[in-house]
Design a protein around this motif. Sequence first.
Motif, PDB file in Angstrom:
ATOM      1  N   SER A 196      46.872  54.158  47.725  1.00 24.72           N
ATOM      2  CA  SER A 196      47.019  54.693  47.215  1.00 24.72           C
ATOM      3  C   SER A 196      46.479  55.268  45.778  1.00 24.72           C
ATOM      4  O   SER A 196      44.883  54.233  45.717  1.00 24.72           O
ATOM      5  N   LEU A 197      47.183  56.134  44.478  1.00 25.30           N
ATOM      6  CA  LEU A 197      46.431  56.415  43.584  1.00 25.30           C
ATOM      7  C   LEU A 197      47.355  56.324  42.669  1.00 25.30           C
ATOM      8  O   LEU A 197      48.837  57.641  42.971  1.00 25.30           O
ATOM      9  N   LYS A 198      47.140  56.324  41.290  1.00 22.79           N
ATOM     10  CA  LYS A 198      48.462  56.442  40.240  1.00 22.79           C
ATOM     11  C   LYS A 198      48.089  57.860  39.463  1.00 22.79           C
ATOM     12  O   LYS A 198      46.924  57.790  39.593  1.00 22.79           O
ATOM     13  N   ARG A 199      48.545  58.883  39.011  1.00 22.00           N
ATOM     14  CA  ARG A 199      48.139  59.940  38.587  1.00 22.00           C
ATOM     15  C   ARG A 199      47.585  59.365  37.009  1.00 22.00           C
ATOM     16  O   ARG A 199      48.423  58.644  36.947  1.00 22.00           O
ATOM     17  N   THR A 201      49.129  59.955  34.110  1.00 23.48           N
ATOM     18  CA  THR A 201      49.962  60.494  33.436  1.00 23.48           C
ATOM     19  C   THR A 201      50.398  58.959  33.412  1.00 23.48           C
ATOM     20  O   THR A 201      51.432  58.275  32.685  1.00 23.48           O
ATOM     21  N   GLU A 202      50.283  58.503  34.343  1.00 29.56           N
ATOM     22  CA  GLU A 202      51.548  56.949  34.800  1.00 29.56           C
ATOM     23  C   GLU A 202      51.746  55.878  34.740  1.00 29.56           C
ATOM     24  O   GLU A 202      49.528  55.285  34.823  1.00 29.56           O
ATOM     25  N   PRO A 203      51.956  55.001  34.399  1.00 27.16           N
ATOM     26  CA  PRO A 203      51.968  54.047  33.884  1.00 27.16           C
ATOM     27  C   PRO A 203      51.139  52.858  34.517  1.00 27.16           C
ATOM     28  O   PRO A 203      51.173  52.902  35.639  1.00 27.16           O
TER      29      PRO A 203
END
Length: 203
Positions: A196-199, A201-203
């Motif tokens: 998984s990777l958060k963008r 701009t995401e918290p």
Amino acid sequence: MFYDARKNDHGLPHDPFKAILAPRPVGWISSMNAAGAVNLAPYSYFNGVCSRPPMVMFASEGYKDTIAFIEETKEFVCNLATFDLREAMNETSAPHPRGVNEMERAGLAPAPSVLVRPPRVAASPCALECKWLQTVHLSDVDGNALDRHVVFGQVVGVFIDDRFLRDGLLDTAGMRPIARAGYHDYFVATPETKFSLKRPTEP
Ligand SMILES: Cc1cc2nc3c(=O)[nH]c(=O)nc-3n(C[C@H](O)[C@H](O)[C@H](O)COP(=O)(O)O)c2cc1C
């Protein structure tokens, strides 16, 4: 190495293009003609093109039965091809004469769709019921018309096998979807290969 794709002068025993563009999702497409004959075949030049509204595309190298049926009735279903169904999926790619029901031939039970006429593959854990939007008939950079056709459809109904919904999330890896690579190769998505990777701009 580098090769000129228009000359296809890679000098390799097999064209590497599809091995680069991999893994590709497999749209396992059921369709029906005006007379009610059912067709099923896999297409790996297949993908989603947007999510709202959800839309998909697939490309046909030649004017095959799938596109002919879809252009007759303007509907199709994209079934998810999984590891468990890999042999049946492959069987449905056999070049049967038009009118042969590959679903029956491969021993796959149909299940009725909700919003379109072509049935879905009952054993497939997800199916996207689609309405035809347009077909783009491709030409090359020199302006030569090609027997290559891209079909766009809007997803109007989505079937999900509830067994793969966990805490409101779809367990993609649990379904073990297969993806096409080059040559005779495929990949299978499993929990071990998921990350998984958060963008940014995401918290
Ligand atoms: C995994 C897989 C992916 C395929 N992807 C494509 C594709 O993207 N485009 C295409 O024209 N044929 C593709 N084929 C070949 C078609 O499935 C095959 O020509 C089939 O007979 C077409 O069936 P139809 O004439 O019933 O549509 C693929 C075959 C396999 C096994």
